[in-house]
Design a protein around this motif. Structure first.
Motif, PDB file in Angstrom:
ATOM      1  N   LEU A   1       0.890  -1.107   0.098  1.00  8.74           N
ATOM      2  CA  LEU A   1      -0.059  -0.249   0.072  1.00  8.74           C
ATOM      3  C   LEU A   1       0.862   1.416   0.078  1.00  8.74           C
ATOM      4  CD1 LEU A   1      -2.797  -1.170   2.554  1.00  8.74           C
ATOM      5  CD2 LEU A   1      -3.170  -0.833   0.088  1.00  8.74           C
ATOM      6  N   ASN A   2       2.081   1.410   0.560  1.00  7.52           N
ATOM      7  CA  ASN A   2       2.815   2.498   0.721  1.00  7.52           C
ATOM      8  C   ASN A   2       3.774   2.575  -0.236  1.00  7.52           C
ATOM      9  OD1 ASN A   2       2.041   3.615   3.263  1.00  7.52           O
ATOM     10  ND2 ASN A   2       3.054   1.963   4.449  1.00  7.52           N
TER      11      ASN A   2
ATOM     12  N   THR B   1      -2.128   3.871  -4.976  1.00  7.82           N
ATOM     13  CA  THR B   1      -3.081   3.652  -3.840  1.00  7.82           C
ATOM     14  C   THR B   1      -4.084   4.668  -3.521  1.00  7.82           C
ATOM     15  OG1 THR B   1      -1.170   2.425  -2.885  1.00  7.82           O
ATOM     16  CG2 THR B   1      -2.794   3.094  -1.235  1.00  7.82           C
ATOM     17  N   SER B   2      -3.622   6.034  -3.629  1.00  7.35           N
ATOM     18  CA  SER B   2      -4.463   7.073  -3.351  1.00  7.35           C
ATOM     19  C   SER B   2      -5.506   7.330  -4.400  1.00  7.35           C
ATOM     20  CB  SER B   2      -3.868   8.512  -3.472  1.00  7.35           C
ATOM     21  OG  SER B   2      -3.096   8.525  -4.610  1.00  7.35           O
ATOM     22  N   SER B   3      -5.559   6.632  -5.507  1.00  6.47           N
ATOM     23  CA  SER B   3      -6.532   6.704  -6.696  1.00  6.47           C
ATOM     24  C   SER B   3      -7.695   5.498  -6.503  1.00  6.47           C
ATOM     25  CB  SER B   3      -5.795   6.477  -8.068  1.00  6.47           C
ATOM     26  OG  SER B   3      -5.327   5.178  -8.416  1.00  6.47           O
ATOM     27  N   LEU B   4      -7.267   4.723  -5.429  1.00  2.00           N
ATOM     28  CA  LEU B   4      -8.201   3.568  -5.144  1.00  2.00           C
ATOM     29  C   LEU B   4      -9.493   3.978  -4.543  1.00  2.00           C
ATOM     30  CD1 LEU B   4      -5.684   0.695  -4.079  1.00  2.00           C
ATOM     31  CD2 LEU B   4      -6.888   0.763  -6.234  1.00  2.00           C
ATOM     32  N   LYS B   5     -10.576   3.493  -4.954  1.00  2.00           N
ATOM     33  CA  LYS B   5     -11.846   3.888  -4.157  1.00  2.00           C
ATOM     34  C   LYS B   5     -12.321   2.976  -2.950  1.00  2.00           C
ATOM     35  CE  LYS B   5     -13.987   5.877  -8.241  1.00  2.00           C
ATOM     36  NZ  LYS B   5     -15.057   5.738  -9.114  1.00  2.00           N
ATOM     37  N   GLU B   6     -11.549   1.725  -3.084  1.00  2.00           N
ATOM     38  CA  GLU B   6     -11.763   0.598  -1.860  1.00  2.00           C
ATOM     39  C   GLU B   6     -10.828  -0.183  -1.894  1.00  2.00           C
ATOM     40  OE1 GLU B   6     -15.482  -1.345  -1.934  1.00  2.00           O
ATOM     41  OE2 GLU B   6     -14.958  -2.282  -3.960  1.00  2.00           O
TER      42      GLU B   6
END
Length: 84
Positions: free
Chosen positions: A29-30, A36-41
């Motif tokens: 994730l990091n 990661t920041s563009s994921l909705k869930e």
């Protein structure tokens, strides 16, 4: 691919990270903050270090909306769903 290495931001709306330890999930994730920041869930099922995974999800701007313990064949699995 190795984590999100071959993904572009916005290419995926949801990620499922399962079958690994919490430290590796946090690392994935990091490692690619734009993806990661563009994921909705995100749906994760860490085998250990679940508290660390919860903290990282929250640090990345996700809100945990489902957090449960599932019992399957006498084994316990944590399943967490988080959304932006």
């Amino acid at each position: 691919s190795d984590g999100f290495r071959n993904f572009e931001p916005g290419e995926a709306e949801c990620a499922i990270l399962s079958g690994m330890g919490g430290i590796l999930i946090c690392s994935i994730l990091n490692a690619a903050p734009l993806v990661t920041s563009s994921l909705k869930e995100v749906i994760v099922s860490p085998h250990r270090d679940t508290d660390l995974v919860r903290c990282v999800l929250e640090d990345l701007g996700f809100k945990i909306i489902h957090d449960s313990l599932v019992l399957d064949k006498k084994k316990k699995y944590t399943v967490i769903k988080a959304v932006k």
